[in-house]
Design a protein around this motif. Structure first.
Motif, PDB file in Angstrom:
ATOM      1  N   MET A   1     128.931   7.686 -66.225  1.00 12.06           N
ATOM      2  CA  MET A   1     129.015   6.634 -65.295  1.00 12.06           C
ATOM      3  C   MET A   1     127.977   6.827 -64.390  1.00 12.06           C
ATOM      4  SD  MET A   1     132.087   6.395 -62.329  1.00 12.06           S
ATOM      5  CE  MET A   1     133.085   5.343 -63.306  1.00 12.06           C
ATOM      6  N   LEU A   2     127.459   5.660 -63.763  1.00  9.89           N
ATOM      7  CA  LEU A   2     126.627   5.534 -62.884  1.00  9.89           C
ATOM      8  C   LEU A   2     126.984   4.619 -61.663  1.00  9.89           C
ATOM      9  CD1 LEU A   2     123.545   5.791 -61.940  1.00  9.89           C
ATOM     10  CD2 LEU A   2     123.144   3.735 -63.384  1.00  9.89           C
ATOM     11  N   LYS A   3     126.760   5.007 -60.271  1.00 12.64           N
ATOM     12  CA  LYS A   3     127.129   4.584 -59.268  1.00 12.64           C
ATOM     13  C   LYS A   3     125.994   4.423 -58.162  1.00 12.64           C
ATOM     14  CE  LYS A   3     132.088   5.740 -58.886  1.00 12.64           C
ATOM     15  NZ  LYS A   3     133.009   5.788 -57.856  1.00 12.64           N
ATOM     16  N   LEU A   4     125.754   2.889 -57.802  1.00 13.05           N
ATOM     17  CA  LEU A   4     124.661   2.566 -56.983  1.00 13.05           C
ATOM     18  C   LEU A   4     125.306   1.922 -55.796  1.00 13.05           C
ATOM     19  CD1 LEU A   4     122.230   1.106 -59.572  1.00 13.05           C
ATOM     20  CD2 LEU A   4     122.238   3.450 -58.613  1.00 13.05           C
ATOM     21  N   TYR A   5     124.642   2.040 -54.594  1.00 15.00           N
ATOM     22  CA  TYR A   5     124.936   1.536 -53.434  1.00 15.00           C
ATOM     23  C   TYR A   5     123.915   0.826 -52.679  1.00 15.00           C
ATOM     24  CZ  TYR A   5     128.987   4.457 -54.031  1.00 15.00           C
ATOM     25  OH  TYR A   5     130.106   5.247 -54.622  1.00 15.00           O
ATOM     26  N   HIS A  28     131.290  -2.923 -62.772  1.00 16.11           N
ATOM     27  CA  HIS A  28     132.186  -2.983 -61.608  1.00 16.11           C
ATOM     28  C   HIS A  28     131.322  -3.103 -60.516  1.00 16.11           C
ATOM     29  CE1 HIS A  28     135.178  -0.916 -58.974  1.00 16.11           C
ATOM     30  NE2 HIS A  28     135.627  -2.208 -59.053  1.00 16.11           N
ATOM     31  N   TRP A  29     131.530  -4.145 -59.470  1.00 14.27           N
ATOM     32  CA  TRP A  29     130.799  -4.107 -58.330  1.00 14.27           C
ATOM     33  C   TRP A  29     131.547  -4.792 -57.088  1.00 14.27           C
ATOM     34  CZ3 TRP A  29     130.745  -7.529 -62.468  1.00 14.27           C
ATOM     35  CH2 TRP A  29     131.012  -8.629 -62.163  1.00 14.27           C
ATOM     36  N   GLY A  30     131.170  -4.639 -56.008  1.00 17.86           N
ATOM     37  CA  GLY A  30     132.086  -5.292 -55.063  1.00 17.86           C
ATOM     38  C   GLY A  30     131.594  -4.318 -53.588  1.00 17.86           C
ATOM     39  N   ILE A  31     132.545  -4.709 -52.432  1.00 17.80           N
ATOM     40  CA  ILE A  31     132.354  -4.027 -51.250  1.00 17.80           C
ATOM     41  C   ILE A  31     133.220  -2.886 -51.238  1.00 17.80           C
ATOM     42  CG2 ILE A  31     132.829  -4.121 -48.765  1.00 17.80           C
ATOM     43  CD1 ILE A  31     132.338  -7.461 -49.126  1.00 17.80           C
ATOM     44  N   VAL A  32     132.580  -1.609 -50.727  1.00 19.05           N
ATOM     45  CA  VAL A  32     133.362  -0.301 -50.722  1.00 19.05           C
ATOM     46  C   VAL A  32     134.424  -0.514 -49.837  1.00 19.05           C
ATOM     47  CG1 VAL A  32     133.127   1.723 -49.658  1.00 19.05           C
ATOM     48  CG2 VAL A  32     131.103   0.889 -50.858  1.00 19.05           C
ATOM     49  N   GLY A  33     135.580   0.009 -50.559  1.00 18.78           N
ATOM     50  CA  GLY A  33     136.737  -0.169 -49.871  1.00 18.78           C
ATOM     51  C   GLY A  33     137.789  -1.410 -50.351  1.00 18.78           C
ATOM     52  N   GLY A 106     138.025   5.163 -57.296  1.00 19.93           N
ATOM     53  CA  GLY A 106     137.119   4.527 -58.324  1.00 19.93           C
ATOM     54  C   GLY A 106     137.296   3.224 -58.253  1.00 19.93           C
ATOM     55  N   TRP A 107     138.360   2.425 -58.223  1.00 19.44           N
ATOM     56  CA  TRP A 107     138.230   0.959 -58.218  1.00 19.44           C
ATOM     57  C   TRP A 107     137.931   0.282 -56.987  1.00 19.44           C
ATOM     58  CZ3 TRP A 107     137.658  -1.833 -62.537  1.00 19.44           C
ATOM     59  CH2 TRP A 107     138.251  -1.344 -63.723  1.00 19.44           C
ATOM     60  N   THR A 108     137.583   0.983 -56.146  1.00 22.75           N
ATOM     61  CA  THR A 108     137.066   0.627 -54.727  1.00 22.75           C
ATOM     62  C   THR A 108     135.974   1.013 -54.355  1.00 22.75           C
ATOM     63  OG1 THR A 108     138.366   2.341 -53.529  1.00 22.75           O
ATOM     64  CG2 THR A 108     139.722   0.428 -53.721  1.00 22.75           C
ATOM     65  N   GLY A 109     134.993   1.603 -55.210  1.00 23.47           N
ATOM     66  CA  GLY A 109     133.805   2.118 -55.108  1.00 23.47           C
ATOM     67  C   GLY A 109     133.694   3.223 -53.983  1.00 23.47           C
ATOM     68  N   LEU A 110     134.597   3.934 -53.662  1.00 21.21           N
ATOM     69  CA  LEU A 110     134.745   4.991 -52.605  1.00 21.21           C
ATOM     70  C   LEU A 110     134.265   6.210 -53.327  1.00 21.21           C
ATOM     71  CD1 LEU A 110     137.604   3.761 -50.517  1.00 21.21           C
ATOM     72  CD2 LEU A 110     135.426   4.274 -49.677  1.00 21.21           C
ATOM     73  N   GLY A 111     134.454   6.732 -54.468  1.00 17.21           N
ATOM     74  CA  GLY A 111     134.307   8.094 -54.851  1.00 17.21           C
ATOM     75  C   GLY A 111     135.161   8.447 -56.053  1.00 17.21           C
ATOM     76  N   HIS A 112     135.476   9.642 -55.980  1.00 14.10           N
ATOM     77  CA  HIS A 112     136.416  10.101 -57.030  1.00 14.10           C
ATOM     78  C   HIS A 112     137.207  11.645 -56.439  1.00 14.10           C
ATOM     79  CE1 HIS A 112     132.782  12.905 -57.494  1.00 14.10           C
ATOM     80  NE2 HIS A 112     133.483  13.803 -57.952  1.00 14.10           N
ATOM     81  N   CYS A 113     138.274  11.836 -57.085  1.00 18.01           N
ATOM     82  CA  CYS A 113     138.872  12.888 -56.888  1.00 18.01           C
ATOM     83  C   CYS A 113     138.333  14.206 -57.588  1.00 18.01           C
ATOM     84  CB  CYS A 113     140.451  12.920 -57.325  1.00 18.01           C
ATOM     85  SG  CYS A 113     141.511  14.226 -56.798  1.00 18.01           S
ATOM     86  N   VAL A 129     133.992  11.368 -51.085  1.00 19.95           N
ATOM     87  CA  VAL A 129     133.839   9.809 -50.736  1.00 19.95           C
ATOM     88  C   VAL A 129     132.633   9.427 -50.010  1.00 19.95           C
ATOM     89  CG1 VAL A 129     136.153   9.668 -50.724  1.00 19.95           C
ATOM     90  CG2 VAL A 129     134.994  10.099 -48.694  1.00 19.95           C
ATOM     91  N   VAL A 130     132.063   8.163 -50.140  1.00 21.94           N
ATOM     92  CA  VAL A 130     130.751   7.865 -49.740  1.00 21.94           C
ATOM     93  C   VAL A 130     130.929   7.475 -48.041  1.00 21.94           C
ATOM     94  CG1 VAL A 130     129.779   7.234 -51.736  1.00 21.94           C
ATOM     95  CG2 VAL A 130     131.105   5.442 -50.434  1.00 21.94           C
ATOM     96  N   ASP A 131     132.199   6.949 -47.705  1.00 22.49           N
ATOM     97  CA  ASP A 131     132.509   6.442 -46.352  1.00 22.49           C
ATOM     98  C   ASP A 131     133.976   7.021 -45.842  1.00 22.49           C
ATOM     99  OD1 ASP A 131     133.732   4.964 -44.215  1.00 22.49           O
ATOM    100  OD2 ASP A 131     131.698   3.975 -44.191  1.00 22.49           O
TER     101      ASP A 131
END
Length: 163
Positions: A1-5, A28-33, A106-113, A129-131
């Protein structure tokens, strides 16, 4: 998995990709949250899915999307009261919540457990989490009217350590 912001006009956006199997990947892309959008990328006669995804990845990095280093994530804890060292039922509940948080974050782009702990009259689930504020708000909403609504607090472990 690769996540970019990328921060666009004060709003944090995410773009991520992962492999589903040997012939399929997801973007998968969008606005965080927010849940965002996603698409499946399949290998075909004229190229494999990894090359297609790499092309999009290159475009995203050229647009200014980048990784957020793990040390720049917040450590968000969801805490519950338990009796003593907890029970097998408490551990089962924690495992279910860890799975739920992985999906939600994961599905809101925030991070992981990243697991959890139990003992000394508390049980915690740990998330990176990123925020923090957005994650707390999303989690509070996600846990309403569920078996997990009885948490005692959601807090930033790093902020607690600084006190």
């Amino acid at each position: 998995m690769l996540k970019l912001y990328k921060n666009i006009n004060g709003v944090l956006h995410y773009w991520e990709t992962w492999d589903k199997d040997e012939k399929t990947g997801f973007i998968h892309w969008g606005i965080v949250g927010q849940r965002g959008e996603n698409k499946e990328v399949k290998s075909g006669l004229f190229g494999n899915f990894q090359k297609k995804i790499q092309k999009e990845l290159t475009s995203m990095t050229q647009q200014g999307y980048s990784r957020i280093d793990p040390e720049d994530h917040y450590t968000l804890l969801i805490e519950f009261k338990v009796d003593g060292m907890g029970s097998p039922e408490d551990i089962d509940k924690r495992t279910r919540l860890q799975d739920k948080m992985d999906q939600t974050l994961g599905w809101t782009g925030l991070g992981h457990c990243d697991g959890g702990s139990i003992g000394s009259s508390t049980m915690e689930v740990c998330c990176f989490v990123v925020d923090f504020e957005i994650a707390k708000r999303v989690i509070e909403e996600d846990l309403k009217e569920t078996e997990f609504a009885d948490y005692t607090r959601i807090f930033d472990e790093n902020a607690q350590l600084k006190k």
